[in-house]
Design an enzyme around this catalytic site. Structure first.
Site, PDB file in Angstrom:
ATOM      1  N   GLY A 136       0.846  -1.192   0.000  1.00  0.00           N
ATOM      2  CA  GLY A 136       0.000   0.000   0.000  1.00  0.00           C
ATOM      3  C   GLY A 136       0.878   1.237   0.000  1.00  0.00           C
ATOM      4  O   GLY A 136       1.263   1.699  -1.045  1.00  0.00           O
ATOM      5  N   SER A 151       4.783  -5.334  -3.479  1.00  0.00           N
ATOM      6  CA  SER A 151       4.578  -3.897  -3.600  1.00  0.00           C
ATOM      7  C   SER A 151       5.257  -3.148  -2.448  1.00  0.00           C
ATOM      8  O   SER A 151       6.458  -3.342  -2.235  1.00  0.00           O
ATOM      9  CB  SER A 151       3.084  -3.613  -3.650  1.00  0.00           C
ATOM     10  OG  SER A 151       2.829  -2.301  -4.078  1.00  0.00           O
ATOM     11  N   TYR A 152       4.520  -2.340  -1.692  1.00  0.00           N
ATOM     12  CA  TYR A 152       5.188  -1.607  -0.612  1.00  0.00           C
ATOM     13  C   TYR A 152       5.673  -2.547   0.489  1.00  0.00           C
ATOM     14  O   TYR A 152       6.500  -2.159   1.330  1.00  0.00           O
ATOM     15  CB  TYR A 152       4.279  -0.513  -0.035  1.00  0.00           C
ATOM     16  CG  TYR A 152       5.070   0.480   0.798  1.00  0.00           C
ATOM     17  CD1 TYR A 152       5.830   1.471   0.190  1.00  0.00           C
ATOM     18  CD2 TYR A 152       5.096   0.384   2.187  1.00  0.00           C
ATOM     19  CE1 TYR A 152       6.602   2.349   0.936  1.00  0.00           C
ATOM     20  CE2 TYR A 152       5.868   1.272   2.948  1.00  0.00           C
ATOM     21  CZ  TYR A 152       6.612   2.253   2.313  1.00  0.00           C
ATOM     22  OH  TYR A 152       7.381   3.123   3.056  1.00  0.00           O
ATOM     23  N   ASP A 191       3.302  -5.155 -15.096  1.00  0.00           N
ATOM     24  CA  ASP A 191       2.895  -4.211 -14.054  1.00  0.00           C
ATOM     25  C   ASP A 191       3.576  -2.875 -14.320  1.00  0.00           C
ATOM     26  O   ASP A 191       4.798  -2.824 -14.456  1.00  0.00           O
ATOM     27  CB  ASP A 191       3.333  -4.762 -12.686  1.00  0.00           C
ATOM     28  CG  ASP A 191       3.116  -3.769 -11.550  1.00  0.00           C
ATOM     29  OD1 ASP A 191       2.203  -2.929 -11.656  1.00  0.00           O
ATOM     30  OD2 ASP A 191       3.860  -3.842 -10.556  1.00  0.00           O
ATOM     31  N   HIS A 196       0.859  -6.751 -11.370  1.00  0.00           N
ATOM     32  CA  HIS A 196       1.351  -6.417 -10.030  1.00  0.00           C
ATOM     33  C   HIS A 196       1.097  -7.564  -9.050  1.00  0.00           C
ATOM     34  O   HIS A 196       1.933  -7.852  -8.208  1.00  0.00           O
ATOM     35  CB  HIS A 196       0.617  -5.159  -9.561  1.00  0.00           C
ATOM     36  CG  HIS A 196       1.202  -4.497  -8.365  1.00  0.00           C
ATOM     37  ND1 HIS A 196       2.438  -3.897  -8.382  1.00  0.00           N
ATOM     38  CD2 HIS A 196       0.723  -4.299  -7.107  1.00  0.00           C
ATOM     39  CE1 HIS A 196       2.683  -3.362  -7.185  1.00  0.00           C
ATOM     40  NE2 HIS A 196       1.659  -3.605  -6.396  1.00  0.00           N
TER      41      HIS A 196
END
Lengths: 444, 444
Positions: free
Chosen positions: A73, A169-170, A366, A418
């Protein structure tokens, strides 16, 4: 720290068994999920869900690795993404009420623990509202570590077992930082309770400079932005922090976004979720050769399912009556992010030297944390190469590419966006099994 | 030139009509195709096919543009590719014997002329075998021009009509060179028989330096090759001719190819043709929401269909009994290519100044003549921008991106490979209609 109680919800999915179920210790029984509403009949694994308080604090097992999965996120739910549309055993149907089995669930290879992290995300909460506005990397790592320590008290059968962290991701920030913390806390201990062996991250935010450089190049080389915006992004953003960019950089990022138009940047070559997208439902099962079809609207169904009172009851979630509905991502947590180091690469160097296994993967379609960003970031580590870039194969077809460095393995997944395990579930499970075994991806 | 007879086969597909058929002049009747073997019943357009001898030499009409379509290679068939799997009205079924209609055929917008070019390609032949070993850009343009002059004598109703040339891949050389020749031959003539208005090329070989630069960057940014091979390609190939690369460059091109593995470089994110690919057949029609499914094995069916004696008879093709079977591409013509100028950009400049309309399009998932190559080549023209890079829309979805320069329009087609009208038939027809009208791609 005068912080109030912060409680994190975790969902444990254990490995499928055909053995008769062993009796779980009594103190775990409170977390056992008897039956999830709408679940299919043929469930042959155990799952548990419950809160672990990380500021004050409080298993049946199979001989398998334990893997903690984290979504990024910052502010997004590991239950909504990781468990429900990526590596977990259940997928939610469009009715928002019933589930079906994901035949490429990663719990075929390991016990999976999904953590809603940090507090404020998904079902994880804090009684001190201010906590939601003061999230950041350091606190997230500390809380996750406290969670693990406390959770292992409740599920002691997982202590001392090989332990891995995975994320996307994060979580490219969360995972190495938590790994480093665990490593430091365990240093010098002969037989640590959290027996960290390695981590694997996908489409992971890693190093702001190289991530920016690669992302802008990806946008240009995939035809998404103009020559002039490409030039201006490099001029104004390269030395900014990805979580706290300058106004000039933000201006050009917005310009890029308007040039990109109404696309799905998380998966460039699949259909976005729209009114006609639901036509595709269920085809994956009925027409197995259309393996690339997937349902782009899964998030909608999660938002129905996880707000059903009977689902929350089954999950032992929201026992305190949180004042807001469950959401896939928390805007508040995401918007008020404090500390975010610009690079994870020093941690990579440190943990590689310590012998922690590191794998990095990337879905190559992605545009959010793209393959070029990952290539530049990993290249910046300047690790010696053991196996140069080569295609890896699945059933005679190229599944992606891989390069094996001394201490780190990079794997791409062809045609995946992603959320790699959403778009390429079989290939992602192959990747996960090879990571656990620490063997290079197959050359045939 | 003591060259023998070189005869080029052309296939004309006229615009669909609901009018009663006008009687065609008697001298065209020999070229009229009565009925193609296996064709569906609902055919409401006329088509003609026959040889035009370009060294010695020898039409019913509707008021529509005439468009000549050329495929590249060099050495590939415009009947096998352009007509049968891209912009023509018929597609061949897996049985290799029956046809079905392409509902996005470009003959909904213009009369189409498919030319097997140069001699030695497809059904076009030369009685002087040496011709096949001495192909090159200059002779191809001269023969195509001679063909057009002679063909217009047979089909005089197309004289003076708006005339356009379209093509793909190596036809990025054929098309501007033929356009230049026509332009020069018509200069100063008040009402030229070949009334050239413009050309459009897709995934077109354009400028060797910029094409190489963009292609290598595409391979790297799409994760197909190693960092080191990327570096070495730029070091050894950039100043080479694409048709006649140096041994060092060839070595690195081969290395790149082995790193890429067994993929379909013409369309990165679709399934290659293999034993299980035929499972997909016909789905396009039965499940219209699966618009991205296509049959990757079409070439196989062409090789059956165009070698059927009854098909050759219906096409008035192979009347001399060519000693080799019809093939999609001629290895001989492709391998023995003589002159190949390194850049078409001077011709672009010349024809833009002369007011010839030029559109360039690019399917963005082609790794053979990729979008980055086209972007670099067009950028090297240094034309003023009238509309900066923007997404164009089809039914509310991004169809691709476009930039309008003074004198040239660049359009990309999202998710399309090397053969844009094969992968994105509806979007390609929209593009073609906008080219003919010379209006920018829709912003909504």
């Amino acid at each position: 720290m005068a912080r109030g109680l912060a409680a994190l919800l975790a969902l444990l999915v254990s490995v499928s068994v055909s053995l008769p179920a062993a009796a779980a210790p009594a103190d775990q029984e409170g977390d056992r999920i008897r039956e999830l509403p709408g679940q299919p009949p043929n469930v042959d694994f155990s799952h548990y869900s419950g809160y672990v308080t990380v500021n004050q604090a409080r298993g049946r097992a199979l001989f398998y690795w334990l893997v903690l999965w984290l979504n990024g996120g910052p502010g997004c739910s590991s239950v909504g993404y990781g468990a429900s549309e990526e590596v977990g055993p259940f997928r939610i149907r469009p009715d928002g009420k019933t589930l079906y089995l994901n035949k490429h669930s990663w719990n075929k290879a390991a016990n999976l623990l999904f953590l809603e992290s940090p507090a404020g995300v998904g079902f994880s909460y804090s009684n001190t509202t201010m906590d939601l506005y003061t999230g950041g990397d350091a606190k997230t790592a500390l809380d996750a570590y406290a969670f693990l320590v406390n959770w292992l008290e409740r599920f002691p059968q997982y202590k001392y077992r090989e332990f891995y962290i995975a994320g996307e991701s994060y979580a490219g920030h969360y995972v190495p930082q938590l790994a480093k913390l665990i490593y430091e806390k365990s240093k010098g201990i002969q037989n640590p309770a959290i027996n960290l062996k390695g981590f694997v991250v996908g489409n992971a935010v890693t190093d702001d400079y190289n991530d920016y450089l690669g992302t802008f190049e990806y946008w240009w080389s995939h035809g998404l932005i103009s020559d002039s915006t490409y030039h201006n992004l490099k001029k104004t953003c390269l030395f900014d922090s990805s979580e706290h960019p300058s106004p000039e950089c933000v201006k050009n990022l917005n310009l890029a976004s308007s040039e990109e138009g109404n696309i799905d940047p998380y998966s460039l070559y699949t259909k976005p979720c729209n009114s006609s997208a639901s036509l595709k439902l269920g085809l994956g099962g009925r027409y197995p050769w259309l393996s690339r079809a997937y349902d782009p609207c899964t998030e909608r169904y999660s938002n129905i399912y996880y707000n059903l009172p009977e689902v929350q009851t089954a999950l032992h979630a929201n026992t305190t009556g949180i004042k807001y509905p469950w959401k896939t991502c928390s805007d508040i947590v995401g918007s008020y992010w404090a500390d975010s180091p610009r690079s994870m690469l020093p941690i990579y160097h440190e943990l590689i030297a310590a012998g922690i296994r590191i794998w990095v993967f990337s879905g190559d379609t992605d545009a959010v944390v793209p393959i070029t960003a990952t290539r530049y970031s990993i290249s910046a580590l300047k690790l010696p190469t053991l196996m140069n870039w080569y295609p890896w194969y699945d059933h005679g077809k190229v599944g992606g590419w891989s390069q094996v460095y001394k201490g780190l393995t990079l794997v791409t997944v062809a045609g995946a966006g992603h959320e790699v395990p959403l778009h390429r579930p079989r290939q992602a499970l192959i990747l996960f099994r090879h990571f656990l075994k620490d063997t290079p991806m197959p050359t045939q």
